[in-house]
Design an enzyme around this catalytic site. Structure first.
Site, short mmCIF file in Angstrom:
data_model
loop_
_atom_site.label_atom_id
_atom_site.label_comp_id
_atom_site.label_asym_id
_atom_site.label_seq_id
_atom_site.Cartn_x
_atom_site.Cartn_y
_atom_site.Cartn_z
NE ARG A 1 -4.47 -1.10 0.00
CZ ARG A 1 -4.54 -2.06 -0.77
NH1 ARG A 1 -3.59 -2.49 -1.53
NH2 ARG A 1 -5.95 -2.66 -0.71
CD GLU B 1 -2.83 3.10 -6.26
OE1 GLU B 1 -4.01 2.56 -6.50
OE2 GLU B 1 -2.20 2.77 -5.68
CG HIS C 1 -3.15 -0.87 -7.13
ND1 HIS C 1 -3.47 0.03 -6.01
CD2 HIS C 1 -3.16 -2.05 -6.69
CE1 HIS C 1 -3.86 -0.63 -5.35
NE2 HIS C 1 -3.62 -1.97 -5.42
#
Length: 348
Positions: free
Chosen positions: A258, A287, A306
């Site tokens: 994370r 993001e 991601h």
């Protein structure tokens, strides 16, 4: 009696996958399964009312959940408003590692059990971590970019520019859960010495695989560090300037966990100064990564958007895990992965 189920899939965990797995998990049940197509990832997920990382709208869910007793989904929002409007709902299954798109307090008040799918993407994320780790250790990001631009980097063989091998290297893993433990086993097979910092790991799980150390010792001794911790108040920002400065000069840092674990500006500074030789990230503080971010221009970085948990096998595993919960619920059995475990006893 027929049970109405909503399979609210998206373009990754498809509605039909959810439907197929639910039918397989409850072959003897009379089921009326409705399917709903949510737009993720073609449309980014976001906050919906009080829940995070959701796809679709409250209005869409209220309409789709009319008369529905069980919902299986990945991204659909479960909010106070949705719960208040859908009194027939008893079970809401989120095919993710955590039910972040469900308001657990509200679900508990409304008597709705919320389940999730721990470990669904552990293999995929571990494999992606290893891919990024290897790419960063050997400088693949920059030479790939240069070669695509028509530049042949023979200077990569300069001693000071060469990458490092895993065999014989000391690799530190911050976190030793389902993902970190898989990464460790592969690294050991490749000849690495693995150090682990994880206050919660059982010692027997490390035997023959890794040495448990403090974070300070791990940073001081590891040429490569990979993050696998959960985000908590204690771990948020756990790797910053001081921690990066404690690593051996020319080290490599990897994060597929994370973005909140790491100070990314400190990483860019360390790459510019040579304190870090390379870094690789699949997760970020914001993001998508904003235009103009230093992460997009700092040399020595390998970046992916991601996608570590994205494999076809993950989609099938996710659907299978939540479908198994549906089967247990319909048979009156205890739920395996319930986020609000006091509810099932009240509604089963």
């Amino acid at each position: 009696m027929t049970t109405t189920v909503l399979a609210a899939g998206d373009h990754f965990v498809l509605p039909r996958l959810l439907t197929e797995e639910v039918r397989a998990a409850a072959p003897d049940a009379a089921l009326d399964i409705r399917e709903l197509q949510l737009p993720w990832p073609h449309t980014p997920f976001g906050r919906v009312a009080e829940v995070d990382e959701a796809s679709g709208t409250e209005e869409q869910m209220i309409e789709a959940l009319r008369g529905v007793r069980i919902c299986v989904t990945q991204m659909a929002p479960l909010t106070e408003r949705v719960l208040a409007a859908c009194p027939d709902l008893e079970l809401f299954c989120v095919s993710r590692g955590g039910p972040v798109n469900a308001d657990l307090d509200a679900a508990t008040r409304h008597g709705v059990a919320v389940c999730y799918a721990p470990g669904r993407n552990a293999v995929a994320t571990a494999e992606h971590t290893l891919a990024l780790l290897l790419a960063a250790a050997r400088g693949v990001g920059d030479v790939h970019t240069d070669l695509r631009a028509g530049v042949w980097r023979s200077d990569y063989y300069d001693y000071d520019s060469c990458g490092i091998e895993i065999d014989g290297a000391t690799v530190g893993l911050v976190g030793f859960g389902a993902i970190g433990s898989r990464v460790a086993k592969v690294l050991v097979a490749m000849g690495a010495k693995v150090l682990v910092h994880d206050p919660y790991v059982r010692p027997e799980l490390l035997e023959g695989v890794a040495e448990r150390v403090s974070l300070e010792d791990l940073l001081r001794r590891s040429r490569i560090v990979s993050l696998h911790a959960r985000v908590t108040p204690e771990t948020t920002g756990m790797i910053g300037r001081a921690q990066i400065a404690a690593m051996p000069r020319g080290s490599v840092l990897v994060n597929c966990a994370r973005g909140a674990l790491l100070d990314y500006d400190a990483v860019c500074d360390a790459l510019d100064s040579g304190q870090l030789a390379g870094a690789a990230f699949d997760v970020f503080p914001a993001e998508p990564v904003p235009a103009g971010s230093r992460l997009l221009t700092t040399p020595g970085l390998v970046l992916t958007p991601h996608i570590a948990g994205g494999s076809r096998q993950v989609a099938h595993k996710a659907a299978r895990i939540v479908a198994a919960e549906v089967g247990r619920f319909l048979r009156g059995e205890p739920l395996a992965h319930c986020a609000n475990p006091d509810v099932p006893a009240a509604v089963s």
